[in-house]
Design a protein around this motif. Structure first.
Motif, PDB file in Angstrom:
ATOM      1  N   SER A 247       0.839 -18.915  27.274  1.00 57.17           N
ATOM      2  CA  SER A 247      -0.042 -18.165  27.923  1.00 57.17           C
ATOM      3  C   SER A 247      -1.334 -18.257  27.126  1.00 57.17           C
ATOM      4  O   SER A 247      -2.480 -18.265  27.538  1.00 57.17           O
ATOM      5  CB  SER A 247       0.333 -16.644  27.831  1.00 57.17           C
ATOM      6  OG  SER A 247      -0.585 -16.189  28.474  1.00 57.17           O
ATOM      7  N   ALA A 248      -1.278 -18.209  25.749  1.00 54.68           N
ATOM      8  CA  ALA A 248      -2.528 -18.404  24.935  1.00 54.68           C
ATOM      9  C   ALA A 248      -3.078 -19.818  25.101  1.00 54.68           C
ATOM     10  O   ALA A 248      -4.472 -20.009  25.174  1.00 54.68           O
ATOM     11  CB  ALA A 248      -2.256 -18.329  23.470  1.00 54.68           C
ATOM     12  N   LEU A 249      -2.344 -20.741  25.349  1.00 58.26           N
ATOM     13  CA  LEU A 249      -2.942 -22.012  25.592  1.00 58.26           C
ATOM     14  C   LEU A 249      -3.726 -22.267  26.778  1.00 58.26           C
ATOM     15  O   LEU A 249      -4.748 -22.690  27.097  1.00 58.26           O
ATOM     16  CB  LEU A 249      -1.650 -23.189  25.568  1.00 58.26           C
ATOM     17  CG  LEU A 249      -1.259 -23.679  24.210  1.00 58.26           C
ATOM     18  CD1 LEU A 249      -0.198 -24.461  24.367  1.00 58.26           C
ATOM     19  CD2 LEU A 249      -2.540 -24.209  23.268  1.00 58.26           C
ATOM     20  N   LEU A 250      -3.079 -21.679  27.989  1.00 60.07           N
ATOM     21  CA  LEU A 250      -3.977 -21.520  29.196  1.00 60.07           C
ATOM     22  C   LEU A 250      -5.098 -20.685  29.204  1.00 60.07           C
ATOM     23  O   LEU A 250      -6.191 -21.338  29.814  1.00 60.07           O
ATOM     24  CB  LEU A 250      -3.027 -20.712  30.075  1.00 60.07           C
ATOM     25  CG  LEU A 250      -1.482 -21.458  30.882  1.00 60.07           C
ATOM     26  CD1 LEU A 250      -0.647 -20.435  31.510  1.00 60.07           C
ATOM     27  CD2 LEU A 250      -1.661 -22.886  31.572  1.00 60.07           C
ATOM     28  N   ASN A 251      -4.804 -19.793  28.292  1.00 55.94           N
ATOM     29  CA  ASN A 251      -6.255 -18.928  28.365  1.00 55.94           C
ATOM     30  C   ASN A 251      -7.240 -19.807  27.511  1.00 55.94           C
ATOM     31  O   ASN A 251      -8.447 -19.865  27.820  1.00 55.94           O
ATOM     32  CB  ASN A 251      -5.976 -17.647  27.502  1.00 55.94           C
ATOM     33  CG  ASN A 251      -7.154 -16.805  27.150  1.00 55.94           C
ATOM     34  OD1 ASN A 251      -7.524 -16.104  28.273  1.00 55.94           O
ATOM     35  ND2 ASN A 251      -7.553 -16.523  26.196  1.00 55.94           N
ATOM     36  N   THR A 252      -6.985 -20.403  26.666  1.00 59.51           N
ATOM     37  CA  THR A 252      -7.854 -21.266  25.689  1.00 59.51           C
ATOM     38  C   THR A 252      -8.559 -22.428  26.363  1.00 59.51           C
ATOM     39  O   THR A 252      -9.591 -22.745  26.365  1.00 59.51           O
ATOM     40  CB  THR A 252      -7.315 -21.668  24.474  1.00 59.51           C
ATOM     41  OG1 THR A 252      -6.789 -20.555  23.526  1.00 59.51           O
ATOM     42  CG2 THR A 252      -8.132 -22.521  23.524  1.00 59.51           C
ATOM     43  N   ILE A 253      -7.720 -22.813  27.272  1.00 60.79           N
ATOM     44  CA  ILE A 253      -8.033 -24.106  27.901  1.00 60.79           C
ATOM     45  C   ILE A 253      -9.060 -23.671  29.215  1.00 60.79           C
ATOM     46  O   ILE A 253     -10.000 -24.165  29.418  1.00 60.79           O
ATOM     47  CB  ILE A 253      -6.723 -24.839  28.714  1.00 60.79           C
ATOM     48  CG1 ILE A 253      -6.227 -25.557  27.649  1.00 60.79           C
ATOM     49  CG2 ILE A 253      -7.409 -25.971  29.824  1.00 60.79           C
ATOM     50  CD1 ILE A 253      -4.812 -26.053  27.796  1.00 60.79           C
ATOM     51  N   THR A 254      -8.512 -22.500  29.658  1.00 60.59           N
ATOM     52  CA  THR A 254      -9.744 -21.796  30.580  1.00 60.59           C
ATOM     53  C   THR A 254     -10.872 -21.518  30.163  1.00 60.59           C
ATOM     54  O   THR A 254     -11.912 -21.642  30.924  1.00 60.59           O
ATOM     55  CB  THR A 254      -8.877 -20.772  31.379  1.00 60.59           C
ATOM     56  OG1 THR A 254      -7.785 -21.092  32.156  1.00 60.59           O
ATOM     57  CG2 THR A 254      -9.843 -19.948  32.315  1.00 60.59           C
ATOM     58  N   GLU A 255     -11.009 -21.119  28.839  1.00 59.74           N
ATOM     59  CA  GLU A 255     -12.215 -20.498  28.037  1.00 59.74           C
ATOM     60  C   GLU A 255     -13.009 -21.977  28.120  1.00 59.74           C
ATOM     61  O   GLU A 255     -14.274 -22.225  28.503  1.00 59.74           O
ATOM     62  CB  GLU A 255     -11.718 -20.108  26.860  1.00 59.74           C
ATOM     63  CG  GLU A 255     -13.159 -19.711  26.060  1.00 59.74           C
ATOM     64  CD  GLU A 255     -12.732 -19.177  24.429  1.00 59.74           C
ATOM     65  OE1 GLU A 255     -13.680 -18.530  23.965  1.00 59.74           O
ATOM     66  OE2 GLU A 255     -11.336 -19.449  24.278  1.00 59.74           O
TER      67      GLU A 255
END
Length: 294
Positions: A247-255
């Motif tokens: 979930s954190a990886l998805l958030n960081t890539i979206t950022e």
């Protein structure tokens, strides 16, 4: 009935990312704090509006694109029967002195009277409604939501809602909405067909590039880089938040996508963006999920 949700403006999201990943100037820090305060004020207004009954429709944070004129933004609309309540929401705090064109905050801070913007927005909405074929009454207000706001020498105006007047205003709307069982769905649907994504206000955002920004995966709750990674999960050392690492990886890539919307997403680039703290296999899996939703 809440018909549309309020989300953070993309410019605010970008500025918060930049604050985490670089050092902002005082000017841009003040710009960010002003946006954050404004957004918090809108959320405070939403909480009051959502106490209304089922006989109304609440529309938040609209950016309407008419067919024959430029797009314009609305903080909030409440539709009850044949009446539209339009709100310009302000989260000012401190002591201000009223002026028909400017509000003065001691010692020497001035800002434009929000009633000027309110009238302009009301006029544009009225023209747009006529374009859609509707003739509805529009009641427009500047809503000051911060309980620490004081406005001296203000004339008694039906278009101004001071913090102490908000509860009684919404109580009156609750009574009005209770008498109506069917919200005006067709009008709302026609209006929402013209609701578009808000643009990035690039001129207010500082220039930045990939090499200057801090790399790493951030906590989804507080934005900290100080994470402890376990096999499948992570825990934030700053706030204690726990969540799956995926979930954190998805958030960081979206950022990254928000900061660099024209850049191509590759596993190697995201591996560097995450500061090599997650395996390329994990990153590739996250990228595939994001691509599958696009």
């Amino acid at each position: 009935m809440v018909y549309s949700k309020r989300t953070k403006p993309i410019s605010l999201v970008i500025m918060e990312s930049l604050e985490r990943r670089t050092t902002l100037s005082r000017k841009h820090t003040n710009y960010l704090r002003g946006m954050q305060k404004g957004f918090q004020g809108e959320l405070a207004f939403d909480r009051m509006a959502e106490e209304l009954g089922q006989g109304c429709v609440i529309l938040k944070d609209l950016f309407l694109q008419p067919n024959m004129s430029n797009a314009f933004q609305l903080d909030a609309l409440i539709v009850i029967g044949e009446t539209i309540y339009l709100y310009e929401i302000k989260n000012y705090s401190g002591e201000y002195t009223y002026g028909p064109e400017m509000l003065l905050k001691k010692p020497d801070f001035e800002l434009s009277n929000p009633l000027i913007q309110l009238q302009n927005t009301k006029n544009r909405l009225k023209i747009f409604l006529k374009e859609l074929g509707y003739v509805l009454e529009i009641k427009a207000y500047v809503a000051y939501v911060n309980p620490e706001f004081t406005l001296f020498h203000a004339p008694k105006l039906d278009t101004v809602l001071l913090p102490t007047q908000l509860n009684s205003h919404f109580s009156e709307l609750t009574i009005e909405a209770a008498a109506l069982l069917t919200p005006p769905k067709k009008f709302v649907q026609d209006l929402m067909k013209h609701n578009v994504a808000q643009p990035r206000f690039i001129e207010d955002i500082p220039e930045y590039n990939f090499s200057d920004l801090k790399k790493g995966v951030t906590c989804e709750e507080c934005g900290s880089f100080e994470l402890v990674n376990y096999r499948q999960n992570y825990q934030c050392c700053n706030c204690g938040f726990k969540n799956p690492l995926h979930s954190a990886l998805l958030n960081t890539i979206t950022e990254y996508q928000r900061l660099f919307p024209e850049s191509k997403l590759t596993t190697g680039m995201m591996y560097n963006w995450c500061n090599k703290t997650a395996s390329k296999k994990r990153i590739k899996r996250a990228l595939n999920e994001i691509r599958g939703k696009q």
